[in-house]
Design an enzyme around this catalytic site. Sequence first.
Site, PDB file in Angstrom:
ATOM      1  N   GLY A 139      71.582  -9.821  39.303  1.00 31.52           N
ATOM      2  CA  GLY A 139      71.886 -11.389  39.729  1.00 31.52           C
ATOM      3  C   GLY A 139      72.395 -11.151  38.049  1.00 31.52           C
ATOM      4  O   GLY A 139      71.904 -10.423  37.376  1.00 31.52           O
ATOM      5  N   CYS A 140      73.004 -12.394  37.506  1.00 29.74           N
ATOM      6  CA  CYS A 140      73.261 -12.960  35.820  1.00 29.74           C
ATOM      7  C   CYS A 140      71.621 -12.596  35.055  1.00 29.74           C
ATOM      8  O   CYS A 140      71.620 -11.737  34.056  1.00 29.74           O
ATOM      9  CB  CYS A 140      73.857 -13.749  35.346  1.00 29.74           C
ATOM     10  SG  CYS A 140      73.078 -15.328  36.060  1.00 29.74           S
TER      11      CYS A 140
END
Length: 330
Positions: A139-140
């Site tokens: 995920g970012c």
Amino acid sequence: MEKIRVGIIGGAGYTGGEAMRLLINHPNVELAYVHSNSNGGNLVSDVHADLFGDTEMRFTDAPVGELPKVDVMFLCVGHGDARKFLEANHIPADVRIIDLSQDFRIAPETSIDGHEFVYGLPEQNRALIREAKNIANPGCFATCLQLALLPLAAERLIKGDVHISATTGSTGAGQKLAATSHFSWRANNLSTYKVFEHQHLREVGQMIRSFEPNYGGAVNFIPYRGDFTRGIIASVYTDFAGTLDEARRIYGDYYASAAFTHVSDRPIALKQVVNTNKCLVHLTVHEGKLLVMSVIDNLLKGASGQAVQNMNLMCGLPETTGLRLKPLAF
């Protein structure tokens, strides 16, 4: 060398569009198709206007079994939809899958129907990624925060609580409109969300425990919605008994061979990484606390850029191929 044939599933969203932007310019890739259930037959540039003049490709909504054979498939679908897609469609074992959703990131739910997924954070798992058939792209927020903590975790120096504040651009919420993604809400505004409960904390905790299985501290995270479109800036601090020079040595040694993660002696800013696959970190020590500032572009190093980096590693290419991008520094 023979070009890598790539297909994108879920090409109409932000991560699908960014993957397209990178792959149509990648010297070793032939983009075979971009699939979208809602845009079949439409020009890609009608949805991703930044690609107007770069490609005449159209989205396809053909059944997966009728799509051209590819070497690598990017799943740029929503959280929960990647698992459903693989349950509903037979993907040959020789097709490498790079999933940008959160469906296969957390053990033990890292496999489905014979597809075993390796967590795709190159700075931690480069050797595993090179041998992997399937990748769960991080995920970012998880990428930005893990890269702030990874060298410290690898030295087993995270003993106490970790405290994080981080601000992300509006693209981090995806393309679907919501009350807090409208311009009238986002502009000239700052707000918190999912305080202490953000889903990416599971990835950060998993990384720390991979080095320190008995870690019992808390990872406290306050995410902010920022008044900008892309990028993440994070401040991360925890107890640290050493000096600034020692911290710089630990981080410098760990990232010495990293293609995209760099330790800066100077304070860092978001515009140094926007439109790049880079992560920059900056260290300071204050009265027994190590403060790590970390910045990435959430759509590139935090999503599609890292996915292409993983593809490069899986296919035996230099991991920087197709990812030498200049930041939007002004």
